[in-house]
Write a protein that holds these residues in place. Structure first.
Motif, PDB file in Angstrom:
ATOM      1  N   GLY A  13       4.283   0.165   4.453  1.00  0.00           N
ATOM      2  CA  GLY A  13       3.334  -0.127   4.015  1.00  0.00           C
ATOM      3  C   GLY A  13       2.710  -1.532   4.679  1.00  0.00           C
ATOM      4  N   LEU A  14       3.261  -2.076   4.842  1.00  0.00           N
ATOM      5  CA  LEU A  14       3.513  -3.561   5.693  1.00  0.00           C
ATOM      6  C   LEU A  14       3.364  -3.293   7.606  1.00  0.00           C
ATOM      7  CD1 LEU A  14       6.398  -5.349   4.538  1.00  0.00           C
ATOM      8  CD2 LEU A  14       3.501  -5.683   3.664  1.00  0.00           C
ATOM      9  N   ASP A  15       3.685  -2.552   7.618  1.00  0.00           N
ATOM     10  CA  ASP A  15       3.366  -1.917   8.960  1.00  0.00           C
ATOM     11  C   ASP A  15       1.608  -1.294   9.188  1.00  0.00           C
ATOM     12  OD1 ASP A  15       5.745  -2.359  10.454  1.00  0.00           O
ATOM     13  OD2 ASP A  15       6.601  -0.103  10.001  1.00  0.00           O
ATOM     14  N   ARG A  16       1.998  -0.826   8.223  1.00  0.00           N
ATOM     15  CA  ARG A  16       0.235  -0.236   8.159  1.00  0.00           C
ATOM     16  C   ARG A  16      -0.665  -1.583   8.130  1.00  0.00           C
ATOM     17  NH1 ARG A  16      -3.669   1.172   4.171  1.00  0.00           N
ATOM     18  NH2 ARG A  16      -4.505   2.769   3.863  1.00  0.00           N
ATOM     19  N   ILE A  17      -0.093  -2.598   7.425  1.00  0.00           N
ATOM     20  CA  ILE A  17      -1.109  -3.595   7.368  1.00  0.00           C
ATOM     21  C   ILE A  17      -1.554  -4.534   8.481  1.00  0.00           C
ATOM     22  CG2 ILE A  17      -1.481  -5.827   6.234  1.00  0.00           C
ATOM     23  CD1 ILE A  17      -0.189  -4.846   3.606  1.00  0.00           C
ATOM     24  N   ILE A  18      -0.097  -4.589   9.770  1.00  0.00           N
ATOM     25  CA  ILE A  18       0.023  -5.325  10.576  1.00  0.00           C
ATOM     26  C   ILE A  18      -1.001  -4.239  11.441  1.00  0.00           C
ATOM     27  CG2 ILE A  18       1.564  -5.518  12.737  1.00  0.00           C
ATOM     28  CD1 ILE A  18       3.738  -5.473  10.637  1.00  0.00           C
ATOM     29  N   GLY A  19      -0.927  -2.808  11.617  1.00  0.00           N
ATOM     30  CA  GLY A  19      -1.806  -2.412  12.248  1.00  0.00           C
ATOM     31  C   GLY A  19      -3.501  -2.610  12.371  1.00  0.00           C
ATOM     32  N   LEU A  20      -3.666  -2.439  10.230  1.00  0.00           N
ATOM     33  CA  LEU A  20      -5.561  -2.652  10.958  1.00  0.00           C
ATOM     34  C   LEU A  20      -5.724  -3.870  11.458  1.00  0.00           C
ATOM     35  CD1 LEU A  20      -4.531  -1.312   6.790  1.00  0.00           C
ATOM     36  CD2 LEU A  20      -5.967   0.122   8.921  1.00  0.00           C
ATOM     37  N   LEU A  21      -4.805  -4.858  10.642  1.00  0.00           N
ATOM     38  CA  LEU A  21      -5.295  -6.003  10.869  1.00  0.00           C
ATOM     39  C   LEU A  21      -4.979  -6.445  12.645  1.00  0.00           C
ATOM     40  CD1 LEU A  21      -3.117  -8.584   8.166  1.00  0.00           C
ATOM     41  CD2 LEU A  21      -5.168  -7.083   7.743  1.00  0.00           C
ATOM     42  N   SER A  22      -4.121  -5.699  13.808  1.00  0.00           N
ATOM     43  CA  SER A  22      -4.089  -6.198  14.807  1.00  0.00           C
ATOM     44  C   SER A  22      -5.769  -5.047  15.336  1.00  0.00           C
ATOM     45  CB  SER A  22      -3.190  -5.268  15.138  1.00  0.00           C
ATOM     46  OG  SER A  22      -1.858  -5.836  15.195  1.00  0.00           O
ATOM     47  N   ASN A  23      -6.210  -3.778  14.896  1.00  0.00           N
ATOM     48  CA  ASN A  23      -6.588  -3.624  15.413  1.00  0.00           C
ATOM     49  C   ASN A  23      -8.474  -3.415  14.548  1.00  0.00           C
ATOM     50  OD1 ASN A  23      -5.150  -1.477  16.761  1.00  0.00           O
ATOM     51  ND2 ASN A  23      -4.727  -0.326  14.978  1.00  0.00           N
TER      52      ASN A  23
END
Length: 421
Positions: free
Chosen positions: A253-263
């Motif tokens: 879930g944290l990885d997903r948030i990281i991805g959303l914030l990065s993209n």
């Protein structure tokens, strides 16, 4: 009489009868009483901690500038809202939080991209100490609603057409297997994204609203993060607690948030992003399953590069997600479904942008039976589900270890070995 005593009594019954029939009644009685007394009075369950010292939740409660917020994420098996009640009561007692909200808030989670689905329930409780003003907001995530419908595929197997053909104990084990064993399979399929969305929505509610501002009920979506929440994000303290498969949901879930914030940087303003990058968070993983649930999966996008992302002079320091993430992994060696986190695993399979520091807790939450060498057994079910009611686990979460605030129980019952990098 506790469960351990009952089991010991059964194991010794045949020995006692043999001694009785041979005329050694008084001797047999004395032996049995001695063993039972040892079973009742001597608790030799181990508790060993390797890694870095850490402060517990209690240390954050003194901070008057921000709020302390805890998100609990369950693992395999069907759960309903309220499953953390016993754990929360024990934690509140340990933290001297003697008052609570009269009612819990229950948000039916949904997400903008999954608006046609109810993703689960976020049950929120508010605890406080009326004397000193300390307070804590506790978020309990229940995502079983997503997997429950899919498990109906296996419902025939425990119906009247099949269940009566099994021995009773085997029938119970079959029901447990169909319930708990299905969740990792479901999580690896199409339901993975909705389950992670429930985590993302829960995290969003934590980051953007305090207790008074949260909706009391209804189907709600947390729209997003913006600069208006930056000050709150910077000052609040976030703690995640997971059980079994929940460990994977939290990290993914944290990885997903990281991805959303990065993209999609345009949806999150710069002040909010910077606030996250300067945060120190902690994840307590009860019955940690990260190694097993890594099987068959690709590693995160960025691994093995902590120096670049986590040191102030690193080339990618500005691309980190958090300043530091403490992961405290609890594992009972007799829990067949939990694992420690070796440093080699962390380097290869934990996202470097989390800036993770690992502490492993090797703890017997289930007692081991040992009577005259006749048996050496710990109930694997108790070893798997007993973490959240174990007083030592609660004390470690509340007061930590290796600091001046360490609880007397931990000083007496646990050993701590600091690991130097």
């Amino acid at each position: 009489m506790n469960k351990r005593t009952i089991k010991t009594t059964k194991l010794l019954s045949s020995l006692f009868i043999a001694l009785l029939l041979s005329g050694c009644t008084s001797f047999g009685k004395g032996v049995v009483e001695a063993v039972l007394e040892k079973s009742e009075n001597e608790d030799t369950r181990q508790c060993q901690v390797w890694g870095q010292s850490f402060k517990g939740i209690a240390a954050n409660l003194d901070n008057k500038k921000g709020k302390t917020k805890i998100l609990f994420v369950h693992g395999v098996g069907d759960h309903v809202p309220g499953y953390t009640t016993q754990f929360l009561e024990k934690l509140a007692k340990n933290l001297y939080l003697n008052a609570r909200s009269a009612e819990q808030k229950n948000i039916e989670l949904t997400a903008p991209l999954l608006s046609d689905k109810t993703l689960g329930n976020l049950r929120i409780s508010h605890l406080l100490n009326e004397q000193n003003g300390q307070e804590l907001t506790f978020y309990e995530l229940t995502w079983s609603e997503i997997s429950r419908a899919e498990k109906q595929i296996l419902a025939f197997d425990t119906s009247g057409d099949h269940d009566f053909r099994r021995a009773k104990i085997n029938g119970l084990l079959k029901k447990f297997s169909n319930d708990a064993g299905a969740d990792p399979v479901i999580f690896s399929g199409e339901s993975r994204e909705p389950i992670l969305a429930t985590f993302g929505q829960s995290f969003c509610w934590m980051a953007t609203a305090d207790w008074q501002e949260l909706p009391s009920s209804g189907k709600q979506a947390c729209i997003g993060l913006d600069d208006s929440a930056a000050d709150r994000i910077a000052k609040d303290h976030y703690v995640f607690i997971s059980h079994s498969m929940g460990s994977r949901i939290v990290t993914d879930g944290l990885d997903r948030i990281i991805g959303l914030l990065s993209n999609y940087k345009s949806i999150v303003d710069s002040k909010a992003l910077e606030a996250f990058k300067n945060k120190h968070i902690r994840i307590y993983m009860l019955s940690n399953q990260l190694p097993m649930l890594q099987l068959g999966r690709k590693p995160p996008e960025v691994t093995g590069d902590d120096a670049s992302y986590c040191q102030a002079n690193g080339a990618n320091y500005n691309k980190r997600m958090f300043k530091e993430t403490d992961i405290v992994a609890f594992s009972d060696p007799n829990d067949l479904l939990s694992y420690s986190i070796p440093h080699e695993f962390a380097e290869k399979y934990i996202d470097s942008r989390l800036c993770a520091d690992i502490t492993n807790v090797n703890i017997n939450v289930a007692p081991t039976m040992d009577a005259f060498g006749l048996t050496d057994f710990a109930n694997p079910m108790t070893a798997h589900i007993g973490y959240d009611t174990d007083d030592r686990v609660i004390a470690l979460i509340a007061q930590g270890i290796g600091t001046k605030d360490e609880a007397p129980l931990i000083k007496q019952r646990c050993t701590f070995t600091k690991e130097v990098h």
